[in-house]
Design an enzyme around this catalytic site. Structure first.
Site, short mmCIF file in Angstrom:
data_model
loop_
_atom_site.label_atom_id
_atom_site.label_comp_id
_atom_site.label_asym_id
_atom_site.label_seq_id
_atom_site.Cartn_x
_atom_site.Cartn_y
_atom_site.Cartn_z
N TYR A 505 0.82 -1.21 0.00
CA TYR A 505 0.00 0.00 0.00
C TYR A 505 0.85 1.25 0.00
O TYR A 505 0.47 2.28 -0.58
CB TYR A 505 -0.96 -0.02 1.18
CG TYR A 505 -0.35 0.25 2.53
CD1 TYR A 505 -0.29 1.54 3.05
CD2 TYR A 505 0.14 -0.79 3.32
CE1 TYR A 505 0.26 1.78 4.29
CE2 TYR A 505 0.69 -0.55 4.56
CZ TYR A 505 0.76 0.74 5.05
OH TYR A 505 1.30 0.99 6.29
N ASP A 610 -7.20 3.43 8.90
CA ASP A 610 -6.30 3.20 7.77
C ASP A 610 -7.03 2.55 6.60
O ASP A 610 -6.81 2.87 5.43
CB ASP A 610 -5.13 2.29 8.17
CG ASP A 610 -4.55 2.56 9.54
OD1 ASP A 610 -5.31 2.98 10.43
OD2 ASP A 610 -3.35 2.31 9.73
#
Length: 839
Positions: A505, A610
């Site tokens: 990510y 997140d």
């Protein structure tokens, strides 16, 4: 009646006596025992007396009487002739009283002025006054009866020029020298030794001041050049006591005017640090100041020698270039280069001997006709020779030298204006510069940056001034940092310090920033950088290397955002297939009872802030691009569910995570919430909303809700931004011991604020918080490296909850996580934030 007349007479007598007592001849402080007068010229002497009082001045060297009369205000001035160097002289001033000045020397008088580097004293004291290098040895050579010192004490004068200052002349001894300017002392000592005449040094300095403090108001008040400073530092706008010294003209009024027109040979100056934030104006500001001082002293050619600011992490190349251009354009000036004496972190390099002696070399050569080397190599011209550029220099002084080492500090570019570290060699007293990345060079730079190590000298041992052969407009911070990342990490899968190809990510965050750079600049390098990342990890079937759906790790989804641009630009079906792989994961992603995505299969029943960034913008864009509005609905749903369970109305902030089962050790057994407000997790959530809104239609039911959440954060976050513009690792406890400003939270908020303003989600007044963050990052966390790259420091490497070893979400856990430089979770938002700010 007689008593009344007697009383009136006594009163008038008393008044008359008082007037007479108060009107006796007075001299300003600059005239005192132990003074030095400039030799072999006419020097000014002035003071105050009664109106129309006759003033007579005599001296011991020619016994001539000089006579003048005070004006209606009691002011008087006259000029007397001085001989060549002499000592043990006297001056007598007579009016209604007599003043005798003893132990006068006739010699060379210099004004030593500027900010803290000129104020930096010989001996160690408190704070930044760390004492000059080799102080003990220097003090052994500090007893000079024929060097005299006058130190103008600090004096602000906001309202206008004042007539006098506090100070007196003293003999140069180790005791008297302790708090005197180290640069001024070394300069004067060398002059005294080489000229063998008495030397007088007048120190008028104040640390942390800009040139406008030392410039007469009449020079500035009607000139647009000064409009910003006259407004920002107007007395009414200065709120911090230490900044009163920055009120324009206040030090001219209080520390220069009181010694004007004391006759001097010239001025040495060390200043510029406090003008470096507006270096583009400094050449004009500095030039105007020099010319105005010369005009006020009525010495149009008065020598003015100054120090070029040393390399230091806060001092940009532009301030040194402005000083270089001032030397090149203003007559009878000189510049001492000290690139070999800088300190990367300390704005006050302690090696003041080299600085003072180089200033003295200028004076000895240009003001006294001595033959000595006074300047290092100065760039003169360039010539292209194949894939090389050949540089020629003035002030070669019997040859160029790198002192036995490989030349350092050279950069070269082609027409694309991308500068690369260059190989530089000395050939026949010229420098040949080349780099394998630049086959058709057009420009060279040397020592161009904040802090650097360089080593081009002439054989007299004097260093070359930093320079550039081009006049390219400065790159934006966005482009400079993007290019820095590409040089550090030649492959995008290496972003976030990866050692092997990985669909991470963080790499996705960095690649999103590169795609924004491509769209902004049209430079295909950024697009190719991202495409190579995707092509390394995605095969023709759309399969992603090392991707494992069964983990239901929502982090995998984030890098899918880069595939939209790749698919549109190339039409390659594999990118669409890979996006579909990620959508299938989201279809099957485990959920809470209300439908909120679990962060991972191993993090059961948990919603993390997140995760909203990892998935919601991707889902919203997928829905918009491919006509699947249900994915827009899903993106909005996840954002709202997360808000409902993690928002804290008291602070306006969001807890890092929520455990529906309330079974985790980190979870509050009543609420299921984690215990702290971790800065970066809130940054993820803030960015997720402003990015997802790009694809949520204006008539969507959830759009206004998300904008309301953004408004709430925009209102809450300034409460936790520090004076430097930074936000902290644990957001709501900036003053708690152990907490610290952290890069990723600051860059993420900077980006989200700036984009939210640009998109109209929040009012323009909120832009100031993004701008403040940008300045804080630039001043506190960004480092300019010797190779021209930028480094972002103080980035939290990882942060989470649970796992093995177990992360309990405590304050101690968050502040104990490892820090590193150039983490993509911080650098990607930094680049995107700079783009939004136009930086």
């Amino acid at each position: 009646m007689k008593r009344q007349i007697s009383f009136l007479f006594s009163l008038l007598l008393l008044i008359a006596c008082s007037v007479k007592i108060n009107a006796t001849v007075k001299l300003p402080s600059i005239f005192s025992d132990n003074m030095v007068l400039q030799e072999n010229t006419q020097v000014s002497i002035w003071g105050k007396a009664s109106a129309n009082e006759k003033i007579t001045v005599t001296n011991s060297w020619n016994f001539k009487r000089y006579v003048t009369t005070a004006d209606a205000d009691g002011r008087w001035t006259l000029k007397i002739n001085t001989p060549r160097a002499a000592k043990d002289q006297k001056i007598t001033v007579r009016g209604e009283n007599v003043i005798q000045i003893n132990n006068v020397l006739i010699g060379e008088v210099w004004l030593c002025s500027g900010q803290s580097n000129m104020e930096f004293q010989v001996s160690k004291a408190e704070g930044w006054r760390t004492g000059m290098l080799n102080e003990t040895e220097e003090m052994k050579d500090a007893d000079y009866p024929e060097i005299r010192l006058f130190h103008v004490e600090h004096q602000l004068a906001h309202q206008g020029p004042v007539d006098d200052c506090v100070g007196h002349w003293v003999v140069c001894t180790p005791a008297n020298l302790k708090d005197f300017s180290a640069v001024g002392f070394v300069f004067g000592r060398k002059l005294h030794k080489d000229l063998k005449v008495p030397v007088g040094l007048i120190q008028s300095t104040w640390g942390g001041t800009h040139a406008e403090s030392w410039t007469k108001m009449g020079v500035m008040e009607n000139d647009p050049l000064y409009a910003d400073v006259l407004d920002k530092f107007a007395l009414k706008n200065v709120k911090i006591e230490k900044n009163y010294c920055k009120v324009p003209a206040t030090l001219w009024n209080g520390m220069i005017n009181p010694i004007l027109p004391y006759t001097i040979k010239g001025t040495i100056w060390y200043q510029g640090e406090s003008n470096s934030d507006r270096f583009e104006k400094y050449q004009s500001v500095f030039t105007n100041m020099i010319n105005s001082w010369r005009a006020e002293w009525k010495q149009p050619d008065m020598p003015f020698y100054f120090v070029q600011i040393a390399p230091q992490y806060k001092q940009p190349a532009g301030i040194r270039e402005a000083q270089l251009k001032t030397w090149q354009s203003v007559k009878n000036t000189g510049m001492a280069v000290i690139t070999d004496a800088g300190d990367s972190t300390d704005i006050h390099p302690r090696n003041k001997r080299v600085t003072g002696e180089r200033l003295a070399s200028w004076a000895l050569t240009k003001s006294y006709g001595k033959k000595c080397a006074y300047s290092g190599p100065l760039y003169k011209s360039m010539k292209k020779l194949g894939n090389k550029i050949v540089l020629s220099f003035d002030y070669v002084e019997d040859g160029l030298s790198s002192k036995g080492e490989v030349l350092k500090g050279f950069f070269i570019s082609g027409a694309d204006r991308r500068f690369y570290p260059a190989k530089a060699v000395i050939v026949n007293n010229k420098v040949e510069v080349s780099a394998p990345e630049v086959l058709d060079p057009v420009a060279v730079r040397y020592g161009w940056g904040f802090f650097f190590r360089v080593n081009l000298f002439n054989n007299a041992g004097l260093p070359a001034s930093p320079f550039r052969t081009d006049n390219f407009q400065d790159d934006t911070y966005a482009r400079r940092f993007a290019d820095s990342e590409m040089r550090r990490f030649p492959h995008a899968w290496q972003l976030d310090h990866g050692t092997k190809p990985f669909w991470g990510y963080a790499q996705g965050v960095g690649c999103c920033a590169m795609l924004k750079m491509w769209k902004l600049t049209g430079d295909k390098r950024y697009f190719k950088y991202v495409k190579e990342f995707a092509d390394t990890l995605i095969n023709d079937k759309g399969e992603i290397t090392l991707y494992d759906k069964s983990t239901y790790n929502i982090d995998y989804v984030n890098s899918g955002k880069v595939l939209f641009d790749l698919y549109k630009e190339t039409g390659n079906q594999k990118y669409k297939l890979a996006m579909d792989v990620l959508i299938r994961q989201l279809k099957d992603q485990p959920r809470t009872l209300e439908g909120g995505y679990w962060h991972k299969l191993t993090y059961q029943h948990q919603i993390w802030l997140d995760g909203i960034y990892m998935a919601s913008p991707f889902m919203a864009q997928y829905g918009a691009e491919f006509g699947k509005p249900e994915w827009i609905d899903e993106a909005v749903k996840q954002i709202i569910l997360c808000h409902n369970h993690t928002f804290d109305a008291k602070t306006g902030l969001y807890y890092h995570a929520w455990d529906e089962s309330k079974s985790q050790r980190w979870a509050n057994p009543e609420t299921g919430l984690s215990p702290n407000f971790w800065g970066r997790s809130i940054g993820w959530y803030f960015m997720a909303m402003v990015d997802a809104l790009d694809y949520i239609p204006t008539d969507h039911a959830g759009r206004a809700t998300l904008i309301g959440y953004i408004q709430g954060l925009a209102d809450a976050l300034p409460n936790y931004q520090d004076k430097n513009g930074l936000w902290y690792q644990v957001l709501d406890q900036p003053k708690r011991e152990g907490n610290f400003p952290e890069a990723s939270v600051t860059t993420q908020f900077m980006y989200a604020y700036a984009k939210a303003v640009n998109k109209g989600y929040i009012d323009k007044k909120y832009r100031v918080y993004a701008e403040k963050a940008f300045e804080g990052l630039k001043n506190k966390l960004i480092i300019e490296n010797g190779d021209g790259t930028l480094t972002l420091t103080r980035c939290c490497q990882v942060g989470g909850l649970g796992g093995n070893p177990y992360r309990d979400g405590s304050f101690e856990y968050y502040i104990g996580e490892k820090m590193r430089d150039n983490d993509a979770k911080a650098t990607g938002p930094y680049i995107m934030g700079c783009i939004e700010l136009g930086q």
